[in-house]
Design an enzyme around this catalytic site. Structure first.
Site, mmCIF file in Angstrom:
data_model
loop_
_atom_site.group_PDB
_atom_site.id
_atom_site.type_symbol
_atom_site.label_atom_id
_atom_site.label_comp_id
_atom_site.label_asym_id
_atom_site.label_seq_id
_atom_site.Cartn_x
_atom_site.Cartn_y
_atom_site.Cartn_z
ATOM 1 C CG MET A 111 -1.911 -1.098 1.301
ATOM 2 S SD MET A 111 -2.806 -1.108 2.882
ATOM 3 C CE MET A 111 -1.609 -1.977 3.906
ATOM 4 N N GLY A 124 1.373 4.104 4.531
ATOM 5 C CA GLY A 124 2.243 3.290 3.692
ATOM 6 C C GLY A 124 2.721 2.012 4.343
ATOM 7 C CB SER A 125 1.891 -0.512 5.713
ATOM 8 O OG SER A 125 0.549 -0.167 5.452
ATOM 9 N NE ARG A 126 5.251 -7.057 2.296
ATOM 10 C CZ ARG A 126 6.230 -7.506 1.506
ATOM 11 N NH1 ARG A 126 7.310 -6.772 1.289
ATOM 12 N NH2 ARG A 126 6.146 -8.676 0.928
ATOM 13 C CB VAL A 182 4.210 -5.669 7.071
ATOM 14 C CG1 VAL A 182 5.697 -5.367 7.244
ATOM 15 C CG2 VAL A 182 3.966 -7.171 7.086
#
Length: 212
Positions: free
Chosen positions: A93, A181-183, A151
């Site tokens: 993301m 912002g991440s995953r 994450v």
């Protein structure tokens, strides 16, 4: 709380949006056009915390995307949370994606574990094992195990998870949020059939990642 009947702006963003708009208004009153950058910041906060309703696919054995973003991993690897070989699918993301996280399947949360860690770029493979993260191990309604891991990323500094071991999730149900912002990594049985490829853009709940 977890079904989250809500306005289009995520509740996690209300304080940030309130502060941004209030600051922009004050600067407008004091400095007129010099307030434009502050209104741009307020608009960014508004778009970041948007959280639109989603249509939930009802296809049997479908595993839904838990996040908006781009597929960065589709591979066989070790699931360190359920101690098994698994098919891993990762969604990255960026700051322009919706950051609400939703359950990929109907099922029961068997374990919810938080792991402190680093904040390297979430687009990198090592982020899955080195970054701050929160892992849910879920027994799907068909008895198979699904692991869903939030994450943190380079900018993300807060993982929010609203469920615990013993809770029941419905596919598409909102269960958490990651700021800036991440995953999300999803570990599936090796028998699962992936329905996405690296580089593909996906939408939380509406995109089918794989079929069990």
């Amino acid at each position: 709380m977890n079904n989250y009947p809500h306005p289009i702006i995520a509740r996690e963003g209300w304080p940030f949006l309130g502060i941004a708009v209030a600051l922009a208004v004050v600067v407008t009153l004091l400095a007129g056009l010099w307030s434009i950058p502050f209104w741009i910041i307020a608009l960014f906060v508004l778009q970041f915390f948007r959280d639109p309703a989603r249509t939930v696919p009802q296809k049997a054995n479908a595993v839904l995307s838990p996040a908006d973003g781009r597929i960065v991993v589709v591979e066989k690897t070790q699931d360190p949370y359920a101690n098994r070989e698994a098919l891993k699918i990762s969604v990255f993301m960026n700051v322009f994606n919706v950051h609400s996280n939703r359950s990929p399947v109907d099922g029961r949360v068997e374990a919810a574990k938080y792991f402190p860690g680093k904040f390297v770029n979430a687009d990198l493979d090592k982020a899955s094992i080195e970054n701050e993260r929160n892992a849910l191990t879920i027994t799907a309604s068909n008895g198979q195990t699904i692991t869903c891991v939030q994450v943190a990323g380079l900018i993300a500094r807060r993982i929010l998870c609203y469920v615990k071991a013993g809770d029941t999730l419905a596919r598409g149900q909102r269960y958490g949020f990651i700021r800036f912002g991440s995953r999300v990594d999803v570990y599936l049985p090796l028998t699962a059939t992936p329905k996405v490829a690296v580089g593909e853009k996906v939408s939380a709940t509406e995109t089918i990642l794989a079929e069990l």
